[in-house]
Scaffold this active site. Structure first.
Site, PDB file in Angstrom:
ATOM      1  N   ASP A  10       0.846  -1.190   0.000  1.00 21.84           N
ATOM      2  CA  ASP A  10       0.000   0.000   0.000  1.00 21.84           C
ATOM      3  C   ASP A  10       0.885   1.245   0.000  1.00 21.84           C
ATOM      4  O   ASP A  10       1.824   1.359   0.801  1.00 21.84           O
ATOM      5  CB  ASP A  10      -0.897  -0.002   1.247  1.00 21.84           C
ATOM      6  CG  ASP A  10      -1.941   1.090   1.194  1.00 21.84           C
ATOM      7  OD1 ASP A  10      -2.990   0.864   0.583  1.00 21.84           O
ATOM      8  OD2 ASP A  10      -1.692   2.165   1.765  1.00 21.84           O
ATOM      9  N   ASN A  35      -3.183  13.003  -4.182  1.00 21.61           N
ATOM     10  CA  ASN A  35      -4.343  13.475  -4.943  1.00 21.61           C
ATOM     11  C   ASN A  35      -4.799  14.856  -4.477  1.00 21.61           C
ATOM     12  O   ASN A  35      -5.169  15.722  -5.285  1.00 21.61           O
ATOM     13  CB  ASN A  35      -5.492  12.481  -4.820  1.00 21.61           C
ATOM     14  CG  ASN A  35      -5.288  11.234  -5.658  1.00 21.61           C
ATOM     15  OD1 ASN A  35      -4.616  11.270  -6.680  1.00 21.61           O
ATOM     16  ND2 ASN A  35      -5.853  10.124  -5.207  1.00 21.61           N
ATOM     17  N   ASP A  38      -2.817   9.277 -10.678  1.00 19.58           N
ATOM     18  CA  ASP A  38      -2.971   8.155 -11.617  1.00 19.58           C
ATOM     19  C   ASP A  38      -1.632   7.784 -12.244  1.00 19.58           C
ATOM     20  O   ASP A  38      -1.320   6.595 -12.422  1.00 19.58           O
ATOM     21  CB  ASP A  38      -3.972   8.525 -12.715  1.00 19.58           C
ATOM     22  CG  ASP A  38      -5.413   8.554 -12.209  1.00 19.58           C
ATOM     23  OD1 ASP A  38      -5.641   8.097 -11.067  1.00 19.58           O
ATOM     24  OD2 ASP A  38      -6.288   9.025 -12.951  1.00 19.58           O
ATOM     25  N   GLU A  85      -4.908   2.479  -3.940  1.00 19.03           N
ATOM     26  CA  GLU A  85      -3.447   2.529  -4.032  1.00 19.03           C
ATOM     27  C   GLU A  85      -2.801   1.262  -3.486  1.00 19.03           C
ATOM     28  O   GLU A  85      -1.626   1.258  -3.130  1.00 19.03           O
ATOM     29  CB  GLU A  85      -2.921   3.742  -3.263  1.00 19.03           C
ATOM     30  CG  GLU A  85      -3.138   3.706  -1.771  1.00 19.03           C
ATOM     31  CD  GLU A  85      -4.490   4.255  -1.320  1.00 19.03           C
ATOM     32  OE1 GLU A  85      -4.604   4.616  -0.132  1.00 19.03           O
ATOM     33  OE2 GLU A  85      -5.421   4.317  -2.145  1.00 19.03           O
TER      34      GLU A  85
END
Length: 308
Positions: A182, A190, A199, A225
């Site tokens: 992770d 973001n 992205d 993620e």
């Protein structure tokens, strides 16, 4: 009231019905190879099965020692091979309406004659449409199991693979390990840099993980993620070493944000499959290990053999 004209019913054509019955009889009884090949190919959309049918029918007309087929479908190499040997070969690029549907190569010890080459081309001409349909079907199947952003397999594909891996681990008494990875503090990426940068980072991460793995290993986008990595024939310590290499590869990724370079760290949880363990329990243990990695400072790897 509006009058709706009646539909005239056409009169049955006995001679046409007779022709249809004869055509059906001929279709079922005609022994010619092209009819039989077409009939057999229509029974399946499996590309592997269709290639086996082509090899079988072709081998009865033009003897060969081996057949090889290669095609790239949904970012994955599809390879079919039948037989062994042969220093002489003939190769065909299967194209239809400007689109490639793979390359088929025949090998044998003696050279192919012009008449045999013509026969091979006739068989492939009859098979190309069913092969195209099988390629399209496989593409759709792969799309359902592929993450659209990163191009790697998705959670649905992971579920299927974990079930098979659990069964193989029990059957052959072999080590299979699972890593959940992770990205740390990904939400801030973001929030501060936008989803386009986020992205792009996910895409780079998927590629970076793939570069650290063996061909027998596989990586999946587990969600958001988070990534899952399945390692066949890998012990707990071996999986931990791989997880540490993955974390280093992710840390080395630099993404251009316009006003500078962005990098992130990752946390990993490792679990090795236990005897007769259901895949959902195996996955839960890896998730539990990842939870401990997050709680203990992030940017680290934790291994747990059991829940609790």
């Amino acid at each position: 009231m509006k009058q709706i004209p009646s539909i005239e019913r056409s009169i049955a054509q006995p001679h046409k019905l007779a022709e249809l019955r004869q055509a059906q009889k001929d279709w079922n009884t005609t022994p010619d190879v092209l009819t039989r090949l077409t009939q057999r190919l229509l029974t399946t959309l499996s590309l592997e099965t269709q290639l086996g049918i082509v090899a079988d029918e072709l081998g009865g007309i033009v003897p060969f020692d081996s057949l090889n087929y290669r095609h790239r479908i949904a970012r994955q190499d599809f390879i079919f091979a039948s037989g062994l040997g042969g220093q002489h070969k003939c190769e065909y690029r299967l194209n239809l309406e400007g689109v490639s549907y793979g390359t088929l190569t025949l090998f044998r010890r003696r050279k192919f004659s012009d008449e045999e080459l013509e026969g091979i081309e006739t068989i492939l001409g009859a098979a190309i449409c069913p092969l195209r349909n099988a390629c399209h079907y496989l593409t759709i199947e792969q799309a359902a199991l592929t993450d659209s952003l990163t191009g790697i397999p998705n959670k649905r594909a992971l579920d299927d693979t974990l079930l098979r891996a659990s069964q193989l681990s029990d059957r052959h008494d072999e080590c299979y390990s699972l890593i959940l990875c992770d990205l740390d503090h990904f939400k801030s990426v973001n929030d501060n840099h936008g989803h386009v940068v986020g992205d792009h980072l996910l895409q780079e991460t998927a590629e970076g993980i793939e570069r650290t793995l063996r061909t027998s290993d596989s990586v999946y986008r587990f969600g958001g993620e988070e990534f899952a990595i399945l390692l066949p024939h890998t012990s707990e310590q071996g999986a931990r070493d791989v997880a540490d290499r993955i974390r280093k590869a992710i840390k080395d990724i630099l993404v251009d944000c316009g006003d500078g370079k962005l990098s992130v760290t990752a946390s990993c949880g490792v679990a090795t499959h236990l005897e007769n363990e259901p895949p959902e329990h195996w996955l839960a243990r890896a998730d539990d290990a990842l939870y401990h990695a997050k709680r203990q400072g992030r940017n680290c790897t934790r291994v747990f053999a059991s829940i609790g």
